[in-house]
Design a protein around this motif. Structure first.
Motif, PDB file in Angstrom:
ATOM      1  N   ALA A   1      34.952  90.954 -17.067  1.00 51.50           N
ATOM      2  CA  ALA A   1      35.870  92.007 -17.495  1.00 51.50           C
ATOM      3  C   ALA A   1      35.101  93.298 -17.765  1.00 51.50           C
ATOM      4  CB  ALA A   1      36.618  91.577 -18.747  1.00 51.50           C
ATOM      5  N   PRO A   2      35.620  94.432 -17.308  1.00 48.73           N
ATOM      6  CA  PRO A   2      34.925  95.710 -17.542  1.00 48.73           C
ATOM      7  C   PRO A   2      34.937  96.078 -19.019  1.00 48.73           C
ATOM      8  CG  PRO A   2      37.100  96.096 -16.614  1.00 48.73           C
ATOM      9  CD  PRO A   2      36.878  94.616 -16.592  1.00 48.73           C
ATOM     10  N   GLN A   3      33.821  96.612 -19.474  1.00 47.48           N
ATOM     11  CA  GLN A   3      33.700  96.996 -20.874  1.00 47.48           C
ATOM     12  C   GLN A   3      33.787  98.495 -21.088  1.00 47.48           C
ATOM     13  OE1 GLN A   3      33.510  94.532 -23.284  1.00 47.48           O
ATOM     14  NE2 GLN A   3      33.901  93.264 -21.490  1.00 47.48           N
ATOM     15  N   ASP A   4      33.730  99.257 -19.983  1.00 42.43           N
ATOM     16  CA  ASP A   4      33.773 100.711 -20.117  1.00 42.43           C
ATOM     17  C   ASP A   4      34.351 101.320 -18.838  1.00 42.43           C
ATOM     18  OD1 ASP A   4      31.688 100.621 -18.211  1.00 42.43           O
ATOM     19  OD2 ASP A   4      30.156 100.715 -19.763  1.00 42.43           O
ATOM     20  N   ALA A   5      34.539 102.647 -18.879  1.00 46.95           N
ATOM     21  CA  ALA A   5      35.153 103.346 -17.747  1.00 46.95           C
ATOM     22  C   ALA A   5      34.314 103.216 -16.485  1.00 46.95           C
ATOM     23  CB  ALA A   5      35.369 104.814 -18.103  1.00 46.95           C
TER      24      ALA A   5
ATOM     25  N   THR B   1      42.494 103.278 -16.817  1.00 43.42           N
ATOM     26  CA  THR B   1      41.195 102.746 -17.244  1.00 43.42           C
ATOM     27  C   THR B   1      41.288 102.087 -18.616  1.00 43.42           C
ATOM     28  OG1 THR B   1      40.007 104.395 -15.930  1.00 43.42           O
ATOM     29  CG2 THR B   1      38.804 103.371 -17.745  1.00 43.42           C
ATOM     30  N   ASP B   2      41.882 102.791 -19.566  1.00 43.46           N
ATOM     31  CA  ASP B   2      41.977 102.264 -20.937  1.00 43.46           C
ATOM     32  C   ASP B   2      42.764 100.957 -20.974  1.00 43.46           C
ATOM     33  OD1 ASP B   2      40.562 104.444 -21.779  1.00 43.46           O
ATOM     34  OD2 ASP B   2      42.245 105.445 -22.771  1.00 43.46           O
ATOM     35  N   LEU B   3      43.862 100.897 -20.204  1.00 43.95           N
ATOM     36  CA  LEU B   3      44.688  99.689 -20.230  1.00 43.95           C
ATOM     37  C   LEU B   3      43.948  98.506 -19.612  1.00 43.95           C
ATOM     38  CD1 LEU B   3      47.379  98.495 -21.053  1.00 43.95           C
ATOM     39  CD2 LEU B   3      48.284  99.137 -18.808  1.00 43.95           C
ATOM     40  N   LEU B   4      43.200  98.736 -18.546  1.00 46.78           N
ATOM     41  CA  LEU B   4      42.473  97.628 -17.928  1.00 46.78           C
ATOM     42  C   LEU B   4      41.330  97.140 -18.819  1.00 46.78           C
ATOM     43  CD1 LEU B   4      42.417  98.410 -14.116  1.00 46.78           C
ATOM     44  CD2 LEU B   4      44.011  97.053 -15.457  1.00 46.78           C
ATOM     45  N   ILE B   5      40.644  98.061 -19.472  1.00 40.60           N
ATOM     46  CA  ILE B   5      39.592  97.647 -20.397  1.00 40.60           C
ATOM     47  C   ILE B   5      40.187  96.790 -21.516  1.00 40.60           C
ATOM     48  CG2 ILE B   5      37.958  98.476 -22.149  1.00 40.60           C
ATOM     49  CD1 ILE B   5      37.442 100.889 -20.284  1.00 40.60           C
ATOM     50  N   LEU B   6      41.382  97.168 -21.960  1.00 48.35           N
ATOM     51  CA  LEU B   6      42.048  96.442 -23.034  1.00 48.35           C
ATOM     52  C   LEU B   6      42.534  95.065 -22.583  1.00 48.35           C
ATOM     53  CD1 LEU B   6      43.192  96.477 -25.922  1.00 48.35           C
ATOM     54  CD2 LEU B   6      45.208  97.650 -25.008  1.00 48.35           C
ATOM     55  N   CYS B   7      43.080  94.976 -21.375  1.00 45.64           N
ATOM     56  CA  CYS B   7      43.766  93.751 -20.962  1.00 45.64           C
ATOM     57  C   CYS B   7      42.921  92.774 -20.151  1.00 45.64           C
ATOM     58  CB  CYS B   7      45.016  94.095 -20.144  1.00 45.64           C
ATOM     59  SG  CYS B   7      46.304  94.922 -21.096  1.00 45.64           S
ATOM     60  N   LEU B   8      41.964  93.261 -19.373  1.00 47.21           N
ATOM     61  CA  LEU B   8      41.167  92.341 -18.566  1.00 47.21           C
ATOM     62  C   LEU B   8      40.274  91.493 -19.465  1.00 47.21           C
ATOM     63  CD1 LEU B   8      40.224  94.540 -15.488  1.00 47.21           C
ATOM     64  CD2 LEU B   8      41.334  92.303 -15.394  1.00 47.21           C
ATOM     65  N   THR B   9      40.214  90.216 -19.164  1.00 43.47           N
ATOM     66  CA  THR B   9      39.407  89.314 -19.978  1.00 43.47           C
ATOM     67  C   THR B   9      38.607  88.401 -19.064  1.00 43.47           C
ATOM     68  OG1 THR B   9      39.479  87.769 -21.837  1.00 43.47           O
ATOM     69  CG2 THR B   9      41.221  87.547 -20.191  1.00 43.47           C
ATOM     70  N   GLY B  10      37.570  87.808 -19.613  1.00 46.90           N
ATOM     71  CA  GLY B  10      36.705  86.935 -18.825  1.00 46.90           C
ATOM     72  C   GLY B  10      35.299  87.494 -18.748  1.00 46.90           C
ATOM     73  N   ASP B  11      34.417  86.716 -18.120  1.00 45.14           N
ATOM     74  CA  ASP B  11      33.007  87.106 -18.068  1.00 45.14           C
ATOM     75  C   ASP B  11      32.777  88.417 -17.335  1.00 45.14           C
ATOM     76  OD1 ASP B  11      32.415  84.799 -19.421  1.00 45.14           O
ATOM     77  OD2 ASP B  11      31.925  83.650 -17.608  1.00 45.14           O
TER      78      ASP B  11
ATOM     79  N   ASP C   1      35.547 102.045 -12.837  1.00 44.09           N
ATOM     80  CA  ASP C   1      35.316 102.901 -11.664  1.00 44.09           C
ATOM     81  C   ASP C   1      34.651 102.137 -10.532  1.00 44.09           C
ATOM     82  OD1 ASP C   1      36.431 105.076 -12.906  1.00 44.09           O
ATOM     83  OD2 ASP C   1      34.517 106.020 -13.429  1.00 44.09           O
ATOM     84  N   ALA C   2      33.852 101.128 -10.872  1.00 47.43           N
ATOM     85  CA  ALA C   2      33.129 100.365  -9.853  1.00 47.43           C
ATOM     86  C   ALA C   2      34.003  99.296  -9.187  1.00 47.43           C
ATOM     87  CB  ALA C   2      31.895  99.711 -10.487  1.00 47.43           C
ATOM     88  N   MET C   3      35.182  99.036  -9.731  1.00 49.28           N
ATOM     89  CA  MET C   3      36.072  98.027  -9.161  1.00 49.28           C
ATOM     90  C   MET C   3      36.731  98.561  -7.887  1.00 49.28           C
ATOM     91  SD  MET C   3      37.955  96.711 -12.665  1.00 49.28           S
ATOM     92  CE  MET C   3      39.068  95.600 -11.779  1.00 49.28           C
ATOM     93  N   PRO C   4      37.131  97.668  -6.977  1.00 46.01           N
ATOM     94  CA  PRO C   4      37.869  98.128  -5.788  1.00 46.01           C
ATOM     95  C   PRO C   4      39.163  98.829  -6.197  1.00 46.01           C
ATOM     96  CG  PRO C   4      37.106  95.864  -5.509  1.00 46.01           C
ATOM     97  CD  PRO C   4      36.848  96.232  -6.941  1.00 46.01           C
ATOM     98  N   ALA C   5      39.451  99.954  -5.541  1.00 47.90           N
ATOM     99  CA  ALA C   5      40.616 100.756  -5.916  1.00 47.90           C
ATOM    100  C   ALA C   5      41.908  99.954  -5.810  1.00 47.90           C
ATOM    101  CB  ALA C   5      40.692 102.008  -5.041  1.00 47.90           C
ATOM    102  N   GLY C   6      42.037  99.139  -4.766  1.00 45.97           N
ATOM    103  CA  GLY C   6      43.249  98.337  -4.604  1.00 45.97           C
ATOM    104  C   GLY C   6      43.433  97.347  -5.736  1.00 45.97           C
ATOM    105  N   ASP C   7      42.331  96.771  -6.206  1.00 45.17           N
ATOM    106  CA  ASP C   7      42.401  95.829  -7.323  1.00 45.17           C
ATOM    107  C   ASP C   7      42.924  96.526  -8.576  1.00 45.17           C
ATOM    108  OD1 ASP C   7      41.073  94.389  -5.396  1.00 45.17           O
ATOM    109  OD2 ASP C   7      39.557  93.584  -6.754  1.00 45.17           O
TER     110      ASP C   7
END
Length: 199
Positions: free
Chosen positions: A164-168, A152-162, A172-178
């Motif tokens: 992009a998740p801002q919190d856990a 979770t922490d790594l994706l919050i840090l690395c995902l960018t764009g409109d 959690d709401a993203m598809p598990a496979g993604d």
């Protein structure tokens, strides 16, 4: 642009999700950002395998009443640790790049790998014998939570764009496979392979 080459913090990589029309953008984090993330995670200690093995031994002593079975399970745990140490020592001597191994190194590492795999099967049987022990379940829960927190922490840090998740909760709401695809790719941004490092 070669998406496999990490040029530094801020480098962007498009990550398509196989079998879907979804594509995400990952940003390579800076050394400081990764350090800050690690410092936050250090506030929640994770039980190491050594701690788990200590609890496993104690659970066997507490719950396996047959002396011969108890002795066999404890011996299997010791054998797994010894075999793992042997394999790790060979990697420490020869490195992990298989292209640099000579025939003797390949043979020694292959033999040690087979021994470690066999020993791990023995340890797995010992774990199964005490699978309902509450202390082990508690340690497994902590380990799983720590792994999830790291993802979770790594994706919050690395995902960018409109989007992009801002919190856990957003992760959690993203598809598990993604999440699994993105985490694997984000880890490569932190640890480029040998070919990437040469570039």
């Amino acid at each position: 642009m070669n998406d496999n080459i990490v040029t530094g913090g801020g480098h962007l990589v498009a990550v398509p999700i196989p079998g879907t029309d979804r594509t995400y953008t990952l940003r390579a984090p800076t050394f400081g950002e990764v350090g800050a993330m690690a410092a936050r995670q250090a506030g929640t200690p994770v039980p190491s395998d050594a701690i788990f093995v200590d609890a496993l031994r104690q659970a066997i002593r507490d719950t396996v009443t047959d002396p011969d079975a108890q002795k066999a399970h404890l011996a299997a745990i010791d054998a797994a640790e010894d075999a793992g140490d042997e394999l790790n020592s060979l990697y420490a001597v020869h490195g992990t790049d298989r292209t640099g191994w000579d025939a003797d190194a390949r043979a020694a590492i292959a033999a040690a790998d087979r021994a470690a795999s066999a020993a791990q099967r023995g340890r797995a049987r010992a774990e199964w014998a005490v699978r309902d022990a509450a202390p082990l379940a508690d340690l497994r829960r902590h380990q799983m939570q720590a792994g999830r927190r790291e993802q979770t922490d790594l994706l919050i840090l690395c995902l960018t764009g409109d989007d992009a998740p801002q919190d856990a909760a957003a992760v959690d709401a993203m598809p598990a496979g993604d999440v699994l695809v993105l985490y694997e790719r984000a880890m490569k941004l932190l640890r480029p392979d040998a070919a990437t490092e040469k570039n």
